[in-house]
Design an enzyme around this catalytic site. Structure first.
Site, short mmCIF file in Angstrom:
data_model
loop_
_atom_site.label_atom_id
_atom_site.label_comp_id
_atom_site.label_asym_id
_atom_site.label_seq_id
_atom_site.Cartn_x
_atom_site.Cartn_y
_atom_site.Cartn_z
N GLN A 1 0.80 -1.23 0.00
CA GLN A 1 0.00 0.00 0.00
C GLN A 1 0.84 1.28 0.00
OE1 GLN A 1 -3.48 0.45 -0.30
NE2 GLN A 1 -3.11 -1.62 -1.05
N ARG B 1 3.49 15.52 10.69
CA ARG B 1 2.33 15.49 11.60
C ARG B 1 2.44 16.60 12.64
NH1 ARG B 1 2.66 8.89 12.35
NH2 ARG B 1 1.06 8.33 10.80
N ARG C 1 3.53 -6.47 12.32
CA ARG C 1 3.32 -7.15 13.60
C ARG C 1 2.02 -7.95 13.54
NH1 ARG C 1 4.57 -4.13 19.26
NH2 ARG C 1 4.43 -5.91 20.67
N ALA D 1 3.94 1.62 -1.06
CA ALA D 1 4.61 1.70 -2.37
C ALA D 1 3.63 2.13 -3.46
CB ALA D 1 5.24 0.36 -2.72
N GLY E 1 10.08 0.90 6.36
CA GLY E 1 9.45 -0.22 7.04
C GLY E 1 9.79 -0.25 8.52
N ASN E 2 8.78 -0.45 9.35
CA ASN E 2 8.96 -0.40 10.81
C ASN E 2 9.41 -1.74 11.40
OD1 ASN E 2 8.30 2.33 11.29
ND2 ASN E 2 6.14 1.85 10.94
N ASN F 1 12.27 -8.90 11.29
CA ASN F 1 12.75 -7.83 10.42
C ASN F 1 14.27 -7.81 10.34
OD1 ASN F 1 10.55 -6.21 9.18
ND2 ASN F 1 9.82 -6.24 11.28
N HIS G 1 11.25 6.54 15.47
CA HIS G 1 9.94 6.62 14.83
C HIS G 1 9.01 5.65 15.55
CE1 HIS G 1 6.72 6.93 12.01
NE2 HIS G 1 6.85 5.68 11.61
N ARG H 1 7.13 -7.87 20.61
CA ARG H 1 7.99 -6.90 19.91
C ARG H 1 9.34 -7.52 19.55
NH1 ARG H 1 8.00 -1.71 18.68
NH2 ARG H 1 9.95 -0.53 18.63
#
Length: 327
Positions: free
Chosen positions: A16, A163, A93, A18, A131-132, A106, A188, A99
């Site tokens: 999405q 933001r 996730r 990308a 990417g997170n 990742n 982030h 976590r």
């Protein structure tokens, strides 16, 4: 004389974010109206069909600047001779996932991609990790690419910056485009610290104009920190268009220059502001000709220091959680 095409890799290219990103790159929103681009689109084997559909749409836009496309599931093909990389694809996730499990999953992805960048990317490549968890994923990619300068890597914190700028502008009654000298420090994640102590708009100091420490502490900082979750709650899906827009903003300023404006970038620390060297940490910078210069010697008061400590501690914990995977 026509410019040579710039090669730009996008990972997670059928996803999405990308989808909101590649059309803007091909239109010239990243590098301007006279710079041709070749898109290198990377995604998993099972996503190649969907990726083919994205490429059909790119063709159907008839972008004059789109000089070619490469679709692949092989990072070494995707990163071959690239000038710019957007590392968007990451393991999301899942339900019940801890976590540390997310960090581990990742770490595998970004170790492989870092090694591929090390092997085949241009030595001058600029690589933004979207990417997170973005800061730690960028740290992993950087550590996996020892032949590339650490300066080749950054993590996206511009979404938090944008933001924060939007919220500040609304509070102060100014145009968001006039907001300058805003900073987002750290990770982030909800721990990041949006700092408007130095922010200005139209010659006005916004901290003086707003003059509301309770709003800063109880509304501004937590609202910016939790904005991504609020978007998911409202939309039923994560931020895609705003994330793609922020990625464009951050890389455009990095490559083209910020024209003297302060912008926030997560980059490997040089030890300034008490951040241990090498940690991927959001700081205020100016950029010119692809060179990033940290804004130096800003005063850090007790509250700011407490916020920096919170986000730094989270990044240290993330680094420790994946240290054995980089050994």
């Amino acid at each position: 004389m026509a410019k040579s095409p710039v090669r730009i890799a996008v990972t997670g290219a059928a996803g999405q974010i990308a989808y909101a990103l590649v059309f803007r790159i091909a239109s010239g929103a990243l590098l301007g109206p006279d710079q041709p681009v070749i898109l290198h689109l990377l995604d998993l084997p099972q996503m190649q069909g969907a990726l083919g559909g994205v490429m059909m749409e790119l063709e159907d836009c008839a972008f004059p600047l789109l000089a070619g496309m490469v679709a692949t599931d092989d990072p070494k093909v995707a990163f071959k001779d690239i000038d710019i990389g957007f590392l968007v694809g990451a393991r999301p996730r899942g339900k019940g996932m801890e976590r540390k499990d997310l960090l581990g999953a990742n770490a595998e992805i970004f170790t492989v991609q870092g090694r591929a960048l090390n092997e085949v990317a241009k030595r001058s490549a600029r690589v933004l990790v979207v990417g997170n968890p973005a800061n730690t994923n960028a740290y992993i990619a950087m550590k996996s690419a020892p032949d590339l300068s650490p300066d080749c890597f950054s993590a996206m914190i511009r979404l938090d910056h944008n933001r924060a700028a939007s919220m500040l502008a609304a509070k102060a009654g100014v145009n968001v485009g006039d907001v300058g000298k805003l900073i987002v420090w750290g990770n982030h994640s909800p721990t990041m610290y949006p700092d408007y102590r130095f922010a200005e708009a139209g010659g006005r100091k916004l901290a003086e104009a707003i003059n509301d420490e309770a709003w800063n502490r109880d509304v501004f900082i937590p609202t910016v920190g939790k904005r991504g979750a609020a978007v998911i709650e409202a939309r039923g899906a994560s931020s895609a268009a705003s994330a793609a827009n922020a990625a464009i903003d951050q890389v455009r300023d990095w490559v083209v220059g910020s024209d003297g404006r302060w912008v926030s970038m997560a980059i490997p620390s040089d030890g300034s502001y008490g951040i241990p060297e090498g940690i991927m940490f959001g700081v205020p910078v100016t950029t010119q000709g692809g060179v990033v210069t940290r804004v130096p010697n800003l005063a850090i008061d007790a509250f700011a220091q407490s916020r920096l400590d919170i986000t730094l501690n989270e990044l240290k914990e993330e680094r420790e959680a994946i240290a054995h995977l980089l050994a």
